[in-house]
Design an enzyme around this catalytic site. Sequence first.
Site, PDB file in Angstrom:
ATOM      1  N   GLY A  73       4.069  -7.331  -1.793  1.00 27.35           N
ATOM      2  CA  GLY A  73       4.974  -7.907  -2.793  1.00 27.35           C
ATOM      3  C   GLY A  73       6.413  -7.830  -2.306  1.00 27.35           C
ATOM      4  O   GLY A  73       6.722  -7.062  -1.389  1.00 27.35           O
ATOM      5  N   ASP A  94       2.735   3.340  -5.786  1.00 26.27           N
ATOM      6  CA  ASP A  94       1.425   2.874  -5.341  1.00 26.27           C
ATOM      7  C   ASP A  94       0.367   3.297  -6.365  1.00 26.27           C
ATOM      8  O   ASP A  94       0.097   4.489  -6.526  1.00 26.27           O
ATOM      9  CB  ASP A  94       1.128   3.500  -3.973  1.00 26.27           C
ATOM     10  CG  ASP A  94      -0.137   2.948  -3.349  1.00 26.27           C
ATOM     11  OD1 ASP A  94      -1.025   2.475  -4.098  1.00 26.27           O
ATOM     12  OD2 ASP A  94      -0.245   2.995  -2.114  1.00 26.27           O
ATOM     13  N   TYR A 132     -13.782  -7.558   0.585  1.00 30.09           N
ATOM     14  CA  TYR A 132     -12.862  -7.962  -0.493  1.00 30.09           C
ATOM     15  C   TYR A 132     -13.652  -8.395  -1.727  1.00 30.09           C
ATOM     16  O   TYR A 132     -13.405  -7.927  -2.846  1.00 30.09           O
ATOM     17  CB  TYR A 132     -11.977  -9.109   0.023  1.00 30.09           C
ATOM     18  CG  TYR A 132     -11.074  -9.720  -1.028  1.00 30.09           C
ATOM     19  CD1 TYR A 132      -9.858  -9.148  -1.338  1.00 30.09           C
ATOM     20  CD2 TYR A 132     -11.452 -10.883  -1.700  1.00 30.09           C
ATOM     21  CE1 TYR A 132      -9.029  -9.706  -2.304  1.00 30.09           C
ATOM     22  CE2 TYR A 132     -10.634 -11.448  -2.669  1.00 30.09           C
ATOM     23  CZ  TYR A 132      -9.428 -10.863  -2.964  1.00 30.09           C
ATOM     24  OH  TYR A 132      -8.620 -11.422  -3.924  1.00 30.09           O
ATOM     25  N   LYS A 139     -13.899  -6.572  -5.465  1.00 36.69           N
ATOM     26  CA  LYS A 139     -13.539  -7.234  -6.724  1.00 36.69           C
ATOM     27  C   LYS A 139     -14.701  -7.125  -7.707  1.00 36.69           C
ATOM     28  O   LYS A 139     -14.499  -6.874  -8.901  1.00 36.69           O
ATOM     29  CB  LYS A 139     -13.159  -8.696  -6.459  1.00 36.69           C
ATOM     30  CG  LYS A 139     -11.818  -8.860  -5.756  1.00 36.69           C
ATOM     31  CD  LYS A 139     -10.665  -8.378  -6.637  1.00 36.69           C
ATOM     32  CE  LYS A 139      -9.299  -8.540  -6.025  1.00 36.69           C
ATOM     33  NZ  LYS A 139      -8.225  -7.970  -6.847  1.00 36.69           N
ATOM     34  N   VAL A 196      -4.090 -22.148   2.308  1.00 33.99           N
ATOM     35  CA  VAL A 196      -3.782 -23.308   3.143  1.00 33.99           C
ATOM     36  C   VAL A 196      -2.529 -24.054   2.656  1.00 33.99           C
ATOM     37  O   VAL A 196      -1.738 -24.534   3.475  1.00 33.99           O
ATOM     38  CB  VAL A 196      -5.011 -24.249   3.242  1.00 33.99           C
ATOM     39  CG1 VAL A 196      -5.396 -24.841   1.889  1.00 33.99           C
ATOM     40  CG2 VAL A 196      -4.765 -25.358   4.245  1.00 33.99           C
ATOM     41  N   PHE A 224      -8.529 -27.685   9.983  1.00 34.73           N
ATOM     42  CA  PHE A 224      -9.766 -27.200  10.608  1.00 34.73           C
ATOM     43  C   PHE A 224     -10.932 -27.966   9.998  1.00 34.73           C
ATOM     44  O   PHE A 224     -11.192 -27.846   8.800  1.00 34.73           O
ATOM     45  CB  PHE A 224      -9.921 -25.696  10.398  1.00 34.73           C
ATOM     46  CG  PHE A 224      -8.774 -24.900  10.971  1.00 34.73           C
ATOM     47  CD1 PHE A 224      -8.494 -24.958  12.330  1.00 34.73           C
ATOM     48  CD2 PHE A 224      -7.957 -24.130  10.161  1.00 34.73           C
ATOM     49  CE1 PHE A 224      -7.420 -24.248  12.873  1.00 34.73           C
ATOM     50  CE2 PHE A 224      -6.887 -23.408  10.692  1.00 34.73           C
ATOM     51  CZ  PHE A 224      -6.622 -23.471  12.052  1.00 34.73           C
ATOM     52  N   ARG A 273     -13.388 -23.758  11.056  1.00 33.67           N
ATOM     53  CA  ARG A 273     -13.436 -22.310  11.263  1.00 33.67           C
ATOM     54  C   ARG A 273     -14.851 -21.794  11.034  1.00 33.67           C
ATOM     55  O   ARG A 273     -15.522 -22.232  10.088  1.00 33.67           O
ATOM     56  CB  ARG A 273     -12.534 -21.622  10.236  1.00 33.67           C
ATOM     57  CG  ARG A 273     -11.083 -21.641  10.605  1.00 33.67           C
ATOM     58  CD  ARG A 273     -10.302 -21.001   9.463  1.00 33.67           C
ATOM     59  NE  ARG A 273      -8.925 -20.792   9.834  1.00 33.67           N
ATOM     60  CZ  ARG A 273      -7.981 -20.443   8.971  1.00 33.67           C
ATOM     61  NH1 ARG A 273      -8.286 -20.272   7.700  1.00 33.67           N
ATOM     62  NH2 ARG A 273      -6.752 -20.252   9.369  1.00 33.67           N
TER      63      ARG A 273
HETATM   64  C1  UD2 Z   1      -9.910 -17.961   1.404  1.00 35.60           C
HETATM   65  C2  UD2 Z   1     -10.444 -16.660   0.873  1.00 35.60           C
HETATM   66  C3  UD2 Z   1     -10.025 -16.482  -0.549  1.00 35.60           C
HETATM   67  C4  UD2 Z   1      -8.534 -16.632  -0.741  1.00 35.60           C
HETATM   68  C5  UD2 Z   1      -8.082 -17.951  -0.171  1.00 35.60           C
HETATM   69  C6  UD2 Z   1      -6.565 -18.079  -0.229  1.00 35.60           C
HETATM   70  C7  UD2 Z   1     -12.600 -16.198   1.992  1.00 35.60           C
HETATM   71  C8  UD2 Z   1     -14.079 -16.129   1.801  1.00 35.60           C
HETATM   72  N1  UD2 Z   1     -11.905 -16.623   0.940  1.00 35.60           N
HETATM   73  O1  UD2 Z   1     -10.598 -19.020   0.857  1.00 35.60           O
HETATM   74  O2  UD2 Z   1     -10.442 -15.244  -1.028  1.00 35.60           O
HETATM   75  O3  UD2 Z   1      -7.867 -15.559  -0.101  1.00 35.60           O
HETATM   76  O4  UD2 Z   1      -8.494 -18.082   1.168  1.00 35.60           O
HETATM   77  O5  UD2 Z   1      -6.209 -19.049  -1.134  1.00 35.60           O
HETATM   78  O6  UD2 Z   1     -12.059 -15.863   3.018  1.00 35.60           O
HETATM   79  N2  UD2 Z   1      -7.292 -24.614   6.579  1.00 35.60           N
HETATM   80  C9  UD2 Z   1      -6.802 -25.595   7.435  1.00 35.60           C
HETATM   81  N3  UD2 Z   1      -5.606 -25.373   8.072  1.00 35.60           N
HETATM   82  C10 UD2 Z   1      -4.892 -24.224   7.922  1.00 35.60           C
HETATM   83  C11 UD2 Z   1      -5.399 -23.223   7.057  1.00 35.60           C
HETATM   84  C12 UD2 Z   1      -6.610 -23.446   6.402  1.00 35.60           C
HETATM   85  O7  UD2 Z   1      -7.413 -26.637   7.621  1.00 35.60           O
HETATM   86  O8  UD2 Z   1      -3.811 -24.091   8.538  1.00 35.60           O
HETATM   87  C13 UD2 Z   1      -8.559 -24.877   5.865  1.00 35.60           C
HETATM   88  C14 UD2 Z   1      -9.577 -23.760   5.921  1.00 35.60           C
HETATM   89  O9  UD2 Z   1     -10.310 -23.818   7.129  1.00 35.60           O
HETATM   90  C15 UD2 Z   1     -10.411 -24.084   4.674  1.00 35.60           C
HETATM   91  C16 UD2 Z   1      -9.385 -24.664   3.692  1.00 35.60           C
HETATM   92  O10 UD2 Z   1      -8.264 -25.030   4.485  1.00 35.60           O
HETATM   93  O11 UD2 Z   1     -11.369 -25.070   4.967  1.00 35.60           O
HETATM   94  C17 UD2 Z   1      -8.945 -23.678   2.624  1.00 35.60           C
HETATM   95  O12 UD2 Z   1      -8.556 -22.493   3.277  1.00 35.60           O
HETATM   96  P1  UD2 Z   1      -7.934 -21.229   2.507  1.00 35.60           P
HETATM   97  O13 UD2 Z   1      -7.869 -20.107   3.508  1.00 35.60           O
HETATM   98  O14 UD2 Z   1      -6.700 -21.616   1.810  1.00 35.60           O
HETATM   99  O15 UD2 Z   1      -8.955 -20.907   1.328  1.00 35.60           O
HETATM  100  P2  UD2 Z   1     -10.518 -20.544   1.277  1.00 35.60           P
HETATM  101  O16 UD2 Z   1     -11.063 -21.191   0.067  1.00 35.60           O
HETATM  102  O17 UD2 Z   1     -11.179 -20.836   2.559  1.00 35.60           O
END
Ligand code: UD2
Length: 311
Positions: A37, A57, A147, A151, A191, A208, A274
């Site tokens: 934070g 904390d 994680y 939760k 993302v 990706f 990925r």
């Molecule tokens: C991850 C986490 C989730 C949460 C979230 C952040 C897991 C299982 N889940 O989920 O808990 O922290 O992230 O909002 O790990 N991507 C790109 N380019 C980039 C970055 C990401 O294409 O520069 C893609 C990535 O490969 C995925 C999608 O964007 O297909 C969403 O990625 P994310 O990391 O925002 O979210 P998610 O749902 O995979």
Amino acid sequence: MAKILVTGAAGFIGSHTTDLLIAGGHTVLGVDNLRTGRRSNLERALRSPSFRLTEADVSEPGVMAALVSEFRPGAVIHLAALVSVQESISDPALNQRLNVTATQFVADAAAAQGTKRIVFASSAAIYGDTTDLPIAEESAAQPISPYGEAKLASEQLLLARSEAAGFTVRCHRYFNVFGPRQDPASPYSGVISIFDRRYRDGKPVTIFGDGRQTRDFISVHDVARANVVAATVPNITTGTANICTGQATSLLDIVSVFAAYYPKVAGPRFAPARAGDIIHSLGRPDRARSELNFEAKVSVADALGELIRSG
Ligand code: UD2
């Protein structure tokens, strides 16, 4: 008006929740160890006489007990957490302490002081990689990361305590939250925060996979409102609900909004998907509607526009 203790108040979701509570006339005690934070997220809140921030904390024994006994909140919104899935894999002991032990201390302190409500930041990560969409709360909880496990364990711990302790518990399973103040620092950050940073810097984003993967992206303003509703609206019963929109948005959709705002930035680059990435994720929002009268209001396009224009 109520007194609300917010753990993780200086974080992304915590700071927006704090702002909304203050705007609603509530008195807020924020607690944050400032590990992820930032005090700057609370710039506006810190100017309010209704807000105080304690740097501590909550995973350390005695911290929650002392704060709850001193402040005597009507509700605790417990958002302090280790938020990175990657970090929960590389440091499972830290994940256990920040994401389970801390919840235990929240429950103990609330039980001891007669706190009436606990709102807990859970996650869609507890569903693992299910392909049965949209995901309802009845779906099997099958986390695939420490994680997600933590939760789920925290949800169970709070729900198991609620009756004997006499507090109402609301577990919020957040889907993909985005908006101002989300930290883009790691490659595994949300993302949209990464894309926002890249476009601001005039650099192309990397997708990706083919960009057709979808997520249930929800504005942090809606998430903050869900937290405030769960903590302050009378006659709410204990339960667990998805906090999502029920709308699927692809990465290509997201990029096209950014591209319209930044016509001079080069188009996206494509890289292999990925490992372990899920293609589609989508939540069912019905239970939050029936149990909390909560419905996401901000469209992804509007929330993206606000993020892009924010300072
Ligand atoms: C991850 C986490 C989730 C949460 C979230 C952040 C897991 C299982 N889940 O989920 O808990 O922290 O992230 O909002 O790990 N991507 C790109 N380019 C980039 C970055 C990401 O294409 O520069 C893609 C990535 O490969 C995925 C999608 O964007 O297909 C969403 O990625 P994310 O990391 O925002 O979210 P998610 O749902 O995979």
